[in-house]
Design an enzyme around this catalytic site. Sequence first.
Site, short mmCIF file in Angstrom:
data_model
loop_
_atom_site.label_atom_id
_atom_site.label_comp_id
_atom_site.label_asym_id
_atom_site.label_seq_id
_atom_site.Cartn_x
_atom_site.Cartn_y
_atom_site.Cartn_z
N CYS A 146 -16.06 10.40 63.06
CA CYS A 146 -17.47 10.13 62.75
C CYS A 146 -18.14 9.62 64.04
CB CYS A 146 -17.61 9.13 61.62
SG CYS A 146 -16.62 9.55 60.15
N GLY B 250 -22.39 8.99 69.71
CA GLY B 250 -21.52 8.99 70.86
C GLY B 250 -21.39 7.73 71.67
N GLY B 251 -21.97 6.62 71.24
CA GLY B 251 -21.85 5.40 72.01
C GLY B 251 -20.40 4.99 72.21
N LYS B 252 -19.62 5.02 71.14
CA LYS B 252 -18.21 4.63 71.24
C LYS B 252 -17.41 5.69 71.99
CE LYS B 252 -18.72 2.04 66.94
NZ LYS B 252 -20.13 2.45 66.72
N ASP C 28 -17.09 14.95 64.33
CA ASP C 28 -18.19 14.58 63.43
C ASP C 28 -18.56 15.82 62.63
OD1 ASP C 28 -20.31 12.03 63.42
OD2 ASP C 28 -21.16 13.89 62.64
N ASP D 22 -15.48 18.09 59.00
CA ASP D 22 -15.50 17.07 57.96
C ASP D 22 -14.08 16.55 57.80
OD1 ASP D 22 -15.50 15.60 55.58
OD2 ASP D 22 -16.96 16.91 54.61
N CYS E 231 -21.02 -0.62 60.03
CA CYS E 231 -22.21 -1.44 60.31
C CYS E 231 -22.82 -1.88 58.98
CB CYS E 231 -23.22 -0.69 61.18
SG CYS E 231 -23.75 0.90 60.53
#
Length: 429
Positions: A246, A250-252, A267, A293, A362
């Site tokens: 997931c 793309g930050g992580k 993703d 998926d 989150c």
Amino acid sequence: MADRRPRRRSPGDAEPPGTATRRAALRLIDAVLRRGDPLDIASHAATQGLPPADRAFAVAIVSETLRWMTDLDLLIDGATAQPLPDDVKSRAVLRLALAQLLVLKTSPHAVVSTALPLVDGGPRRLVHAILSRAQQEEWQLPERASLPPETAERWSATWGDAMVEAAEASWSAAPPVDLSFAAAPDTAVWEDAAALATHHLRLPRGKAIETLPGFREGGWWVQDLAASLPARLLGAGEGRTILDLCAAPGGKTMQLAAAGWSVIAVDSSAKRLSRLEENLDRTGLEAAVIQGDIRQWQPGEATDAVLLDAPCTATGIFRRHPDVLHRIEPRQIAEMAALQAELLTRAAAWVKPGGTLVYATCSLEPAEGEEQIAAFLSGHPGWTIDPPQAEELPAGITPDDQGFVRTLPGLLAEAGGLDGFFIARLRAP
């Protein structure tokens, strides 16, 4: 004496300037409150055809309306003999107009003249009278925006009244801008920034992201400090392989690539993956990107580590997305918890023996955090919690008694606060 009652507009009359923007805002708030659409997704269709500045203003109107809606409704209900039903257009128009008057400080004439055409045959006199009264009596909003009552009750029962007060305080002010860096930033270039962690800077709001130093060079990306914590708990990659599940936007993924991991980013959304690839191109970082998926997709072999940033209700990012607390109810929390349990079980099967699984959401709901991991551990013998050490976390953030990382409203409040996150690092048998 001249008749000062609002005149009903005839079909041939031109609408006052700015009415189209407010009409778009009306469509947008209807999509959020009636259909339950996320604000950022609904805004594209609702504001189509408007110039960029007008689109941004329509979204700003709706964002502040949602942020202050509980308090705006108290003002509206205090000015009417009988409460207006929630689903009538006149209440929506008044919410939007009062948000402009009291929060955005828009010109009263512009607010009134663009509000009345939106009523479309409804009680124009009532709307005009309430807006006039708001100006004459100099209505004011409280210092803190009140949470929706259902959310406040749920969080008070779970986390206590102090957390609710902290949540209201953080909801009432625009959050700062956080940047994650691929390498240690040059602090001389960022004189107005605060360093809250390694490879991280916090800036005050007010500057366009594209104008910040080094944007085109791609040395950094926008990412709340709390959102950076899951990847921080994985440490240096040293060429090892990790599944970032997931992964978009793309930050992580970029954090992990910058830390030396060989990243496989997965993703289900082609659109979000396109954004991830754009971020990789801008930063010059590398990852294998796969659309799939993960309820059906699976890797060819197990990996050294897996990061599952699971789909969730996103109640922890309410200060940046004020629509979320008006859309999320216990039903959605239960649905997301069921999906997370399925994804967590699949992700665990892809970790090598002795490898690491980091689970994150989150969300501020225990069903998507503490309770989720407790249920997983009870059904997967041999898996253990791997509590973070103090040096792995930024100053002021500590694991709880169970070894989880939970960021709540109020944490680092003096530095601008954090989004709400839950993170668990688990060790495979």
